[in-house]
Motif scaffolding. Sequence first.
Motif, PDB file in Angstrom:
ATOM      1  N   GLN A  18      -6.296 -42.675   6.326  1.00 22.83           N
ATOM      2  CA  GLN A  18      -5.255 -41.909   7.014  1.00 22.83           C
ATOM      3  C   GLN A  18      -5.559 -41.747   8.497  1.00 22.83           C
ATOM      4  O   GLN A  18      -4.639 -41.706   9.325  1.00 22.83           O
ATOM      5  CB  GLN A  18      -5.053 -40.547   6.337  1.00 22.83           C
ATOM      6  N   GLU A  19      -6.824 -41.691   8.862  1.00 23.60           N
ATOM      7  CA  GLU A  19      -7.194 -41.585  10.279  1.00 23.60           C
ATOM      8  C   GLU A  19      -6.753 -42.837  11.034  1.00 23.60           C
ATOM      9  O   GLU A  19      -6.168 -42.750  12.120  1.00 23.60           O
ATOM     10  CB  GLU A  19      -8.705 -41.389  10.394  1.00 23.60           C
ATOM     11  N   TYR A  20      -7.042 -43.996  10.464  1.00 24.95           N
ATOM     12  CA  TYR A  20      -6.595 -45.234  11.101  1.00 24.95           C
ATOM     13  C   TYR A  20      -5.075 -45.321  11.126  1.00 24.95           C
ATOM     14  O   TYR A  20      -4.492 -45.773  12.123  1.00 24.95           O
ATOM     15  CB  TYR A  20      -7.159 -46.443  10.349  1.00 24.95           C
ATOM     16  N   ALA A  21      -4.428 -44.922  10.031  1.00 27.60           N
ATOM     17  CA  ALA A  21      -2.967 -45.023   9.971  1.00 27.60           C
ATOM     18  C   ALA A  21      -2.324 -44.222  11.098  1.00 27.60           C
ATOM     19  O   ALA A  21      -1.380 -44.695  11.755  1.00 27.60           O
ATOM     20  CB  ALA A  21      -2.468 -44.544   8.612  1.00 27.60           C
ATOM     21  N   ASP A  70     -21.623 -44.811  -5.629  1.00 27.80           N
ATOM     22  CA  ASP A  70     -20.445 -44.552  -6.442  1.00 27.80           C
ATOM     23  C   ASP A  70     -19.444 -43.713  -5.663  1.00 27.80           C
ATOM     24  O   ASP A  70     -19.827 -42.854  -4.857  1.00 27.80           O
ATOM     25  CB  ASP A  70     -20.855 -43.823  -7.717  1.00 27.80           C
ATOM     26  N   LEU A  71     -18.164 -43.937  -5.931  1.00 31.73           N
ATOM     27  CA  LEU A  71     -17.130 -43.169  -5.245  1.00 31.73           C
ATOM     28  C   LEU A  71     -17.220 -41.678  -5.553  1.00 31.73           C
ATOM     29  O   LEU A  71     -16.774 -40.837  -4.755  1.00 31.73           O
ATOM     30  CB  LEU A  71     -15.739 -43.689  -5.634  1.00 31.73           C
ATOM     31  N   TRP A 101     -19.481 -40.898  12.107  1.00 31.46           N
ATOM     32  CA  TRP A 101     -19.625 -39.506  11.694  1.00 31.46           C
ATOM     33  C   TRP A 101     -19.518 -39.365  10.172  1.00 31.46           C
ATOM     34  O   TRP A 101     -20.337 -38.696   9.539  1.00 31.46           O
ATOM     35  CB  TRP A 101     -18.579 -38.627  12.369  1.00 31.46           C
ATOM     36  N   TRP A 102     -18.502 -39.998   9.590  1.00 35.54           N
ATOM     37  CA  TRP A 102     -18.262 -39.765   8.162  1.00 35.54           C
ATOM     38  C   TRP A 102     -19.122 -40.628   7.254  1.00 35.54           C
ATOM     39  O   TRP A 102     -19.681 -40.130   6.273  1.00 35.54           O
ATOM     40  CB  TRP A 102     -16.778 -39.956   7.845  1.00 35.54           C
ATOM     41  N   PHE A 103     -19.251 -41.891   7.558  1.00 33.52           N
ATOM     42  CA  PHE A 103     -20.011 -42.757   6.656  1.00 33.52           C
ATOM     43  C   PHE A 103     -21.524 -42.606   6.841  1.00 33.52           C
ATOM     44  O   PHE A 103     -22.263 -42.535   5.852  1.00 33.52           O
ATOM     45  CB  PHE A 103     -19.627 -44.231   6.858  1.00 33.52           C
ATOM     46  N   ARG A 104     -21.991 -42.562   8.052  1.00 34.00           N
ATOM     47  CA  ARG A 104     -23.428 -42.607   8.294  1.00 34.00           C
ATOM     48  C   ARG A 104     -24.037 -41.220   8.483  1.00 34.00           C
ATOM     49  O   ARG A 104     -25.032 -40.875   7.841  1.00 34.00           O
ATOM     50  CB  ARG A 104     -23.732 -43.488   9.504  1.00 34.00           C
ATOM     51  N   ARG A 126     -15.281 -41.098  -2.168  1.00 33.70           N
ATOM     52  CA  ARG A 126     -13.858 -41.430  -2.314  1.00 33.70           C
ATOM     53  C   ARG A 126     -13.043 -40.693  -1.247  1.00 33.70           C
ATOM     54  O   ARG A 126     -12.146 -41.269  -0.620  1.00 33.70           O
ATOM     55  CB  ARG A 126     -13.369 -41.039  -3.706  1.00 33.70           C
ATOM     56  N   TRP A 127     -13.342 -39.427  -1.055  1.00 30.19           N
ATOM     57  CA  TRP A 127     -12.642 -38.620  -0.050  1.00 30.19           C
ATOM     58  C   TRP A 127     -12.819 -39.227   1.337  1.00 30.19           C
ATOM     59  O   TRP A 127     -11.881 -39.240   2.136  1.00 30.19           O
ATOM     60  CB  TRP A 127     -13.189 -37.185  -0.087  1.00 30.19           C
ATOM     61  N   VAL A 128     -14.005 -39.727   1.636  1.00 33.76           N
ATOM     62  CA  VAL A 128     -14.263 -40.333   2.946  1.00 33.76           C
ATOM     63  C   VAL A 128     -13.381 -41.562   3.146  1.00 33.76           C
ATOM     64  O   VAL A 128     -12.786 -41.753   4.214  1.00 33.76           O
ATOM     65  CB  VAL A 128     -15.748 -40.694   3.104  1.00 33.76           C
TER      66      VAL A 128
END
Length: 244
Positions: free
Chosen positions: A191-194, A167-168, A112-115, A183-185
């Motif tokens: 934090q999602e994995y944590a 670029d971030l 969802w977030w990266f792609r 960068r936000w992603v």
Amino acid sequence: MGFRRRHQGLPGRITEDHLVALPFCLLEPSLNAVQGASMTWTAPPVERAKQLGALGTVAERQMLEGWLRWHRETLLAQCAGLEPGQLARATVEPSNLTLLGLVRHMAEVERWWFRRSFAGEAVGDVFTGPSDGDEGLDGVHAGDAERDFALFQAEVRACDAAAAGHDLDETFVSSRGAVLSLRWVYLLMIQEYARHNGRADFLRERTDGATDDWASPGWVTPRGPVTAHWIRAVCGCPGETGQT
């Protein structure tokens, strides 16, 4: 510790040469595993790419990528060595969360977030069965565990490719109209994995009593099964909270 209970009596042994040759102490696997004594699929062992201490002074992009990879590995390490039925079992009542469900969920979140969001790829959900829901947590079936793990790994590779070369500070507009950066992603995913790895820790302990995630199941030291303390003593690996 959990690993001591789980691996007691395994026949594999290592030599000093193994310790020198393998940076994360990937030790000699058990004889049964080498000979293929069991045909039942189990969640594969995890090879840590880096110690967290190695990320202490690297550039920002390397640090973000390193921490994300470490958390990806942690989720898989919490599953390593378990059979499909164990992965699909809800063990922390009354929650219906399962380890397999968390792996499936993180594949969906990665996509969802990266792609779909950052890269704008026209792809649907990872899991599209009639009972899968929209976040991967539903539709968990033990018989699909091997496939689901493969889909997770494939999605991680695709997400890394989607972010590579950008670029971030590069931005996109989210589905809710917010302007966000790559960068936000990365920070969101860490934090999602944590959060979910904390849940996975409880699920694993309730499944077979294991409480360490530092070594792959089936690896033993010259004096017996691997423990977190042994790994840290030999390899200089960080503690479970990430301290060096």
